[in-house]
Design a protein around this motif. Structure first.
Motif: not given
Length: 125
Positions: A55-57, A79-82, A89-91, A95-98
């Motif tokens: 969920v994150i890059g 600090e993260y990128a998608l 990317l969709w996930l 869910f990235g912020q969570r």
């Protein structure tokens, strides 16, 4: 997740760590490098290469510890990128912020446990 550390054991600038494992049958891995360290006040590390995460890059995360009254104040950040494309990317959008909140919460909880264990040890001496 399996954790591999270099000779620096994640304890000095330039130390490298590798995390790998499977989640829901998907192979995940990331390599990290310590970019800042001022014991015991600050440590920052970031992903290197091409992380294989759900969920994150790429990310950069760390903590700062400072005196505050009779105690300490802890600031944890990420600090993260998608991820760049596809299902990840969709996930990440969903869910990235969570996930980022969960990561920082884990760091806070681990710090509290560490300080509690330290206080317990000091009281028993």
């Amino acid at each position: 997740m399996k954790t591999e550390l270099d000779e620096g054991q994640g304890q000095k600038v330039g130390s490298r760590m590798r995390l790998s494992g499977r989640v829901f049958g998907v192979e995940l891995s990331v390599e990290e490098m310590v970019t800042e360290r001022i014991p015991p006040r600050r440590k920052v590390w970031e992903s290197t290469g091409a992380p294989k995460l759900l969920v994150i890059g790429h990310y950069r995360m760390g903590f700062e510890l400072s005196p505050h009254g009779n105690g300490s104040m802890l600031r944890v950040f990420i600090e993260y990128a998608l991820p760049e494309s596809g299902l990840a990317l969709w996930l990440g959008r969903l869910f990235g912020q969570r996930y980022a909140r969960w990561c920082t919460r884990q760091m806070v909880d681990d710090t509290v446990k560490n300080f509690e264990a330290s206080l317990t040890t000091q009281r028993s001496i």
